[in-house]
Motif scaffolding. Structure first.
Motif, PDB file in Angstrom:
ATOM      1  N   GLY A   8      29.051  45.363 -25.366  1.00 28.70           N
ATOM      2  CA  GLY A   8      29.657  46.662 -25.608  1.00 28.70           C
ATOM      3  C   GLY A   8      29.271  47.270 -26.944  1.00 28.70           C
ATOM      4  N   HIS A   9      28.994  46.423 -27.932  1.00 25.37           N
ATOM      5  CA  HIS A   9      28.591  46.937 -29.235  1.00 25.37           C
ATOM      6  C   HIS A   9      27.161  47.474 -29.167  1.00 25.37           C
ATOM      7  CE1 HIS A   9      31.986  46.026 -31.806  1.00 25.37           C
ATOM      8  NE2 HIS A   9      32.077  44.818 -31.296  1.00 25.37           N
ATOM      9  N   LEU A  10      26.901  48.454 -29.998  1.00 25.30           N
ATOM     10  CA  LEU A  10      25.577  49.069 -30.026  1.00 25.30           C
ATOM     11  C   LEU A  10      24.668  48.420 -31.058  1.00 25.30           C
ATOM     12  CD1 LEU A  10      26.645  52.819 -29.793  1.00 25.30           C
ATOM     13  CD2 LEU A  10      26.033  51.261 -27.944  1.00 25.30           C
ATOM     14  N   LYS A  11      25.280  47.744 -32.040  1.00 28.15           N
ATOM     15  CA  LYS A  11      24.493  47.080 -33.079  1.00 28.15           C
ATOM     16  C   LYS A  11      25.052  45.678 -33.323  1.00 28.15           C
ATOM     17  CE  LYS A  11      22.912  51.282 -35.444  1.00 28.15           C
ATOM     18  NZ  LYS A  11      22.810  51.991 -36.751  1.00 28.15           N
ATOM     19  N   ALA A  12      24.534  45.022 -34.346  1.00 24.60           N
ATOM     20  CA  ALA A  12      24.845  43.615 -34.604  1.00 24.60           C
ATOM     21  C   ALA A  12      26.334  43.390 -34.827  1.00 24.60           C
ATOM     22  CB  ALA A  12      24.053  43.136 -35.820  1.00 24.60           C
ATOM     23  N   ILE A  13      26.795  42.217 -34.388  1.00 31.46           N
ATOM     24  CA  ILE A  13      28.170  41.772 -34.639  1.00 31.46           C
ATOM     25  C   ILE A  13      28.157  40.948 -35.925  1.00 31.46           C
ATOM     26  CG2 ILE A  13      30.072  40.348 -33.797  1.00 31.46           C
ATOM     27  CD1 ILE A  13      29.278  41.094 -30.968  1.00 31.46           C
ATOM     28  N   LEU A  14      28.948  41.381 -36.906  1.00 32.33           N
ATOM     29  CA  LEU A  14      28.952  40.742 -38.225  1.00 32.33           C
ATOM     30  C   LEU A  14      30.220  39.962 -38.500  1.00 32.33           C
ATOM     31  CD1 LEU A  14      27.446  43.723 -40.280  1.00 32.33           C
ATOM     32  CD2 LEU A  14      26.248  41.828 -39.172  1.00 32.33           C
ATOM     33  N   GLY A  15      31.245  40.106 -37.671  1.00 31.91           N
ATOM     34  CA  GLY A  15      32.491  39.375 -37.868  1.00 31.91           C
ATOM     35  C   GLY A  15      33.185  39.150 -36.543  1.00 31.91           C
ATOM     36  N   ILE A  16      33.851  38.002 -36.412  1.00 29.11           N
ATOM     37  CA  ILE A  16      34.561  37.683 -35.174  1.00 29.11           C
ATOM     38  C   ILE A  16      35.749  36.799 -35.517  1.00 29.11           C
ATOM     39  CG2 ILE A  16      33.221  35.604 -34.619  1.00 29.11           C
ATOM     40  CD1 ILE A  16      33.237  36.618 -31.675  1.00 29.11           C
TER      41      ILE A  16
END
Length: 507
Positions: free
Chosen positions: A388-396
């Motif tokens: 769903g995100h368009l760019k990198a995931i940096l936190g979870i």
């Protein structure tokens, strides 16, 4: 009359009419019109010219047939010039790739070659090559969506059995607690929520401290909320007292940018000071373990170099350590067996962040490929794919309820996922720049904090996902955020080389 009387025959003279018959025809038609009382006006001279829209398309049909014949001659000429393999097996393979029957009744190898040549002359000489490229592309896309598994070592079987035995009682206790919370009257819940929101809206800066000569990339509270560990791009990690910001310990061992430093789940609570109480990772692929007694690391975890290790996380039991590596994989290390028990691939770009569920049964990873995955540590399967995100995931981060997952992305949004439904629950358009970190409240997950490169930290309620408070005070990009386990403080670390404590004004 006698026979002698002669019969007189009169020959009718020929009548020759000169001129046009138009007047006579007009008079005849007028007479017929009067007799039939026809209301239509009599036809005029122009009605004698009948025009039809139908044309004989003989010439067009002949030209089309001629064109088709020429095209057929051209196709046959082209077919004769197409090179087809003399290997009958290859001819059959090409026919199969084109979706044609590989053999017809009574057909020999030569006939088969002619049929393949005829087909290629119709659809294009490079049809086989295009079809092969299309199949390779489909296989590649399928491989990207497929999670590969391979036989693991005996240490992995031991680790998974241990995790299953550890997580099941904790999951049962969590569900019992959730059932108990359901029985609480709604009025009591509303009063507690309003009190919490009022407290959060009173948040303000409590203290600020310059932590290093270079940006502070990470910060985390100790389990007893009395210490704060910070990591810096200078290679130094430091431990500070809370809330007076006194330097307690400096950890020297890294030689480049430190990505993160975390506390052992039992550190400062029930664990001795001379064993592993902290872990850190750096851009050169080094991972080091620390105690509270020495400035030097007590152990190094090797196996990542030369790839960067961006984040790491302790399993709730403290026995396992997960590391995110820029070789598109994440690792699970068993600190009791002193070995790597799992080297998990699945992302197509570097894995950047990791979070363990409170039960210890699953973990979630986010990558620079903009996708997140949830892994069952007891079976090794990917049980949820977060797209769903368009760019990198940096936190979870996992919520304390065990099924809500928050992801922070470079696309300026924070998304909430529901593990029960395996789907997205809500999208928070949180900031005006990339979101570097996200954290749930640790004990019950009643609120959420996000840190961003727009120099702000925002607090959100988890009931409606609406904003509660914006914390502004840093002069640079905020790189990390954490909430103390006792819910008294929020810590932020920034590119401006400082870390700050935030707390309600009445404290």
């Amino acid at each position: 009359m006698s026979d002698e009387d002669e019969i007189q025959y009169v020959k009718k003279p020929k009548t020759i009419h000169y001129g046009s018959l138009e007047d006579a025809e007009r008079a005849r038609l007028e007479a017929q019109g009067e007799e039939s009382n026809d209301s239509e006006p009599p036809p005029t001279a122009t009605t004698q010219v009948q025009e039809s829209s139908e044309y004989m398309e003989l010439e067009d049909a002949m030209s089309r047939d001629k064109q088709a014949l020429l095209e057929e001659f051209e196709r046959r000429r082209k077919a004769r010039s197409i090179n087809v393999s003399t290997d009958d097996a290859e001819v059959k393979r090409n026919l199969r790739q084109l979706g044609e029957p590989i053999c017809l009744f009574g057909e020999g190898p030569a006939d088969r070659r002619c049929r393949l040549r005829d087909i290629l002359s119709r659809i294009g000489e490079d049809a086989v090559i295009r079809r092969e490229a299309e199949e390779e592309r489909k296989l590649f896309e399928k491989d990207q969506e497929t999670t590969w598994y391979h036989e693991g070592p005996e240490s992995l079987r031991i680790a998974r059995l241990w995790i299953a035995e550890y997580s099941l009682p904790r999951a049962k206790a969590r569900l019992e607690e959730a059932q108990r919370l359901i029985d609480i009257p709604a009025a009591t819940k509303t009063a507690k929520t309003q009190e919490l929101q009022k407290r959060l809206q009173a948040m303000s800066i409590y203290s600020s401290q310059i932590g290093d000569t270079r940006p502070i990339s990470y910060c985390q509270f100790s389990p007893n909320s009395k210490l704060l560990a910070t990591a810096s791009w200078s290679g130094l990690c430091k431990v500070w007292s809370v809330p007076d910001c006194e330097l307690k310990q400096t950890l020297k061992g890294h030689t480049c940018n430190v990505g993160a430093i975390i506390f052992h789940p039992k550190a400062t609570v029930s664990q001795e000071e001379n064993i592993c109480n902290m872990a850190s990772c750096a851009a050169d692929g080094s991972v080091k373990l620390w105690d509270f007694k020495s400035e030097e690391p007590i152990a190094d975890i090797e196996g990542h170099m030369p790839h960067r290790v961006s984040r790491l996380g302790f399993h709730p039991s403290g026995r396992f350590l997960g590391t995110c590596c820029f070789d598109n994989s994440w690792r699970l290390w068993d600190l009791h067996q002193c070995t790597e028990v799992l080297h998990q691939e699945g992302h197509v770009k570097p894995v950047y962040c990791i979070s363990f569920q409170i039960d210890g049964s699953v973990c979630a990873t986010g990558g620079l490929d903009s996708f997140g995955r949830v892994w069952d540590l007891r079976t090794g399967r990917c049980i949820m794919f977060m797209e769903g995100h368009l760019k990198a995931i940096l936190g979870i981060d996992f919520s304390a309820n065990g099924y809500h997952i928050a992801t922070a992305s470079e696309d300026h949004s924070c998304k909430i996922w529901d593990l029960r439904k395996r789907s997205i629950l809500y999208t928070i358009p949180a900031h005006t720049n990339l979101i570097s970190d996200v954290k749930f409240q640790r004990d019950n997950g009643n609120y959420l904090v996000t840190a961003s490169y727009d120099n702000t930290v925002k607090l959100w309620t988890t009931r409606t996902w609406q904003p509660l408070k914006t914390l502004s005070g840093h002069d640079g990009k905020i790189m990390s955020v954490d909430i103390s386990p006792d819910n008294q403080y929020i810590a932020t670390s920034s590119y401006d080389r400082t870390f700050k404590f935030w707390t309600p004004e009445q404290i």
